[in-house]
Scaffold this motif. Structure first.
Motif, short mmCIF file in Angstrom:
data_model
loop_
_atom_site.label_atom_id
_atom_site.label_comp_id
_atom_site.label_asym_id
_atom_site.label_seq_id
_atom_site.Cartn_x
_atom_site.Cartn_y
_atom_site.Cartn_z
N LEU A 172 60.80 7.50 34.19
CA LEU A 172 59.77 8.53 34.28
C LEU A 172 58.39 7.88 34.22
CD1 LEU A 172 59.13 11.60 34.29
CD2 LEU A 172 59.21 11.50 31.78
N LYS A 185 69.32 18.18 37.76
CA LYS A 185 69.09 19.62 37.65
C LYS A 185 70.39 20.41 37.76
CE LYS A 185 66.17 23.32 39.58
NZ LYS A 185 66.96 24.21 40.42
N ASN A 212 65.94 10.64 28.56
CA ASN A 212 66.11 10.83 29.99
C ASN A 212 67.47 10.22 30.31
OD1 ASN A 212 65.94 10.88 32.78
ND2 ASN A 212 64.44 9.24 32.93
N ASN A 219 66.36 16.90 42.23
CA ASN A 219 65.48 17.35 41.15
C ASN A 219 66.16 17.12 39.80
OD1 ASN A 219 63.23 18.36 42.59
ND2 ASN A 219 64.35 20.22 43.11
N ILE A 256 54.74 14.95 31.60
CA ILE A 256 56.12 15.42 31.48
C ILE A 256 56.79 14.79 30.27
CG2 ILE A 256 58.40 15.38 32.59
CD1 ILE A 256 56.95 15.68 35.27
N THR A 275 61.90 22.28 35.35
CA THR A 275 62.39 21.42 36.42
C THR A 275 61.40 20.29 36.67
OG1 THR A 275 63.57 23.27 37.44
CG2 THR A 275 63.11 21.37 38.85
N VAL A 276 61.92 19.12 36.99
CA VAL A 276 61.08 17.94 37.24
C VAL A 276 61.38 17.40 38.64
CG1 VAL A 276 60.45 15.63 36.43
CG2 VAL A 276 61.16 17.38 34.78
N ASP A 319 55.43 9.99 34.80
CA ASP A 319 54.45 11.05 34.54
C ASP A 319 54.33 11.29 33.03
OD1 ASP A 319 53.33 13.71 34.11
OD2 ASP A 319 53.51 13.98 36.27
N MET A 353 66.59 15.17 29.68
CA MET A 353 66.40 15.39 31.11
C MET A 353 67.59 14.77 31.83
SD MET A 353 63.09 14.65 33.51
CE MET A 353 62.76 13.05 32.78
#
Length: 260
Positions: free
Chosen positions: A15, A134, A105, A180, A20, A167-168, A17, A131
């Motif tokens: 990740l 999805k 994650n 996703n 997030i 959702t990411v 970002d 995470m």
């Protein structure tokens, strides 16, 4: 300090970002009054930074030797709390010494295995914020009757309250996955023990979804149920139409049919 290279065979998508990462970290509530958090697969610590900022008693576990070297250099204050090992194989009961939350994650290729491990230690793990792909996140959070509803949905919902948080998109990872991602939170519920044989419950759920398009009568026929049970209306349903309580009821009916 060189950055860690994502490794495809470990299912790593780092990740990038920060906003997030912060949202995920803030979703950890410390349910049950826990202060300890175990982060699975921290990579280069983008989530770790925000968990540390919240002052959790933080432990890290990663199977990637390169990540372990990086993390030890980046977080000298964690000392012996950075665990070089496989979460699926390690025994964390003596390491964590009491209840704790799990964050991370999760690598897509072992996310389901991680949840089966969490189920084994459900009386220690009070909360999970993670995470993952999805589709898997939605499946875990799905109610009965939904096409995504499956084995993990039932087994996890038996012991946890589950929320799909957000959702990411793929573009915030290095490398970007082809799908996703979804962030979910699992909070340990008040169920200490199911009102049935739990080993049989797990078996019935797995068998029920083994042929999800068929009725339960066909799905569980190999379990040797009685002629009387074969005529029970519950077996006219498909597995996806049963919630946790329904599966408990079915498990008890199967148990009784064996004892007759």
């Amino acid at each position: 300090m060189e950055k860690v290279k994502p490794k495809k065979h470990l299912g790593q998508h780092f990740l990038t970002d920060l906003s997030i990462a912060e949202r995920i970290a803030k979703a950890v509530t410390g349910h049950g009054g826990v202060k300890k958090v175990l982060e699975i697969g921290p990579g280069m610590g983008v989530l770790t930074d925000f968990l540390l900022a919240q002052d959790w008693d933080l432990y890290l576990v990663d199977i990637d030797k390169e990540s372990i070297t990086y993390l030890n250099h980046k977080y000298p204050q964690l000392e012996d709390k950075i665990i070089d090992g496989d979460y699926l194989k390690e025994n964390f009961e003596p390491i964590m010494n009491g209840p704790y939350a799990v964050a991370g994650n999760f690598p897509y290729n072992i996310s389901s295995q991680i949840f089966f491990k969490i189920l084994e230690v459900r009386n220690q793990v009070t909360e999970v914020v993670c995470m993952l792909q999805k589709e898997v996140a939605e499946r875990i959070a799905s109610p009965k009757g939904n096409k995504n509803y499956g084995i993990l949905s039932v087994l996890l919902q038996a012991f946890y309250d589950i929320e799909y948080l957000f959702t990411v998109p793929p573009g915030v990872f290095n490398p970007p996955p082809k799908v996703n991602s979804g962030v979910i939170r699992l909070t340990r519920n008040s169920t200490d023990k199911l009102a049935c044989d739990e080993k049989l419950f797990f078996r019935v759920v797995k068998q029920g979804f083994s042929t999800r398009r068929k009725t339960l009568r066909n799905a569980i026929k190999s379990m040797g149920i009685s002629e009387e049970l074969k005529s029970d209306p519950i077996l006219d349903l498909r597995a996806e139409q049963l919630d946790v309580d329904d599966f408990v009821t079915l498990t008890n009916k199967i148990q009784r049919s064996w004892n007759q």
